[in-house]
Design an enzyme around this catalytic site. Structure first.
Site, PDB file in Angstrom:
ATOM      1  N   LYS A  71       0.813  -1.221   0.000  1.00 21.81           N
ATOM      2  CA  LYS A  71       0.000   0.000   0.000  1.00 21.81           C
ATOM      3  C   LYS A  71       0.849   1.276   0.000  1.00 21.81           C
ATOM      4  CE  LYS A  71      -4.095  -2.093   2.045  1.00 21.81           C
ATOM      5  NZ  LYS A  71      -5.156  -1.989   3.080  1.00 21.81           N
ATOM      6  N   ASP A 107     -10.024   2.421   1.597  1.00 23.11           N
ATOM      7  CA  ASP A 107     -10.033   1.803   2.928  1.00 23.11           C
ATOM      8  C   ASP A 107     -10.570   2.778   3.970  1.00 23.11           C
ATOM      9  OD1 ASP A 107      -9.032  -0.716   2.327  1.00 23.11           O
ATOM     10  OD2 ASP A 107      -6.944  -0.126   2.633  1.00 23.11           O
ATOM     11  N   ALA A 136      -1.975   0.409   6.219  1.00 25.03           N
ATOM     12  CA  ALA A 136      -3.269   0.334   6.897  1.00 25.03           C
ATOM     13  C   ALA A 136      -3.255   1.153   8.177  1.00 25.03           C
ATOM     14  CB  ALA A 136      -3.623  -1.120   7.194  1.00 25.03           C
ATOM     15  N   GLY A 238     -12.975  -6.951  10.101  1.00 24.96           N
ATOM     16  CA  GLY A 238     -12.913  -5.991   9.000  1.00 24.96           C
ATOM     17  C   GLY A 238     -13.879  -6.257   7.865  1.00 24.96           C
TER      18      GLY A 238
END
Length: 273
Positions: A71, A107, A136, A238
């Protein structure tokens, strides 16, 4: 890129993807929205990540999602990045816009929607603890700040390196536990299965927190969630975040607004089935 004359191609970029439910979700969304497209898993080793062959493969797609550990690593390989994703410092969604790779972060929206659903369980929103310091964790930081948490603390295997990345925040190693906090958010793969269970954790780790949010979703009750529950702590996985971020990614790829709330309900039913 021939969107209306041939099947559009999308996928998930990551290192280890056997756990992923993303193909199931996106293939269902394509069908529900009557879109001619396919979605594949793209497992790439860290060694091969920035190779020309990998970039050629990614550029052959109409768009793709990005997961651990890429990411942050994806950002320098993009042609453009959305200003909000740049502010977060992580991308999980990429659009191929006429040959240019443009990065976004969906996200964040999934994270916020998940917190909204449990806000009555988050205590006074004074202190939050984030496990991990990757992409994250960067997203979770922005989400927790937006939600009004006064103090945010990071737990990392390497707190010295973590403090260089998060210069205005307290960073500790795992020996500091238990920490008194309203919420703890797991932004690492730890606890998805026994093979990646960090033995640093035991039940006492969770004895002084009010709520535990594990961004992992497979299994639906992770090993860390079970430890937290053994201490009487309420938990959430999640799953909802996964559903929301997937739908927001579809909005970007197809440049259209969607009924997110209705689709989320259907996607969660799909995941649970």
């Amino acid at each position: 890129m021939g969107w209306h004359t041939m099947k559009a191609k999308f996928g998930l970029l990551g290192e280890v993807l056997g756990y992923s439910l993303s193909p199931k979700i996106h293939e269902w969304l394509f069908g529900a929205l009557q879109l001619d497209a396919r979605y594949d898993l793209i497992e790439i080793s860290r060694e091969a990540f920035a190779h020309e062959e990998t970039m050629e493969k990614l550029r052959s797609l109409n768009g793709f999602n990005v997961t651990i550990p890429y990411k942050e690593m994806m950002i320098p390989l993009l042609d453009e990045i959305d200003s909000f994703a740049a502010e977060i410092g992580a991308v999980n969604t990429v659009l191929n816009q006429g040959g240019k790779l443009v990065g976004y972060n969906t996200d964040y929206y999934g994270f916020l929607e998940s917190l909204k659903g449990v806000q009555d369980k988050l205590g006074q929103k004074k202190t939050a603890v984030i496990l991990g310091t990757g992409g994250a964790a960067k997203m979770a930081l922005r989400g927790l700040e937006a939600f009004g948490f006064e103090k945010i603390v990071f737990i990392s295997r390497n707190p010295i390196e973590a403090s260089k990345k998060f210069v205005n925040y307290e960073c500790y190693d795992y020996s500091v536990a238990p920490i008194i906090a309203d919420i703890m958010v797991n932004c690492t793969p730890t606890g998805q299965n026994p093979a990646n269970m960090d033995m640093t954790f035991d039940a006492s780790w969770f004895s002084k927190i009010n709520f535990f949010f594990d961004l992992n979703y497979n299994p639906s009750e992770t090993l860390l969630m079970k430890l937290a529950q053994s201490q009487g702590v309420q938990t959430m996985n999640g799953m909802r975040m996964l559903a929301v971020q997937a739908i927001k990614a579809e909005e970007i790829w197809w440049n259209r607004n969607m009924d997110v709330d209705a689709l989320v309900k259907e996607v969660i039913k799909l995941i649970r089935s």
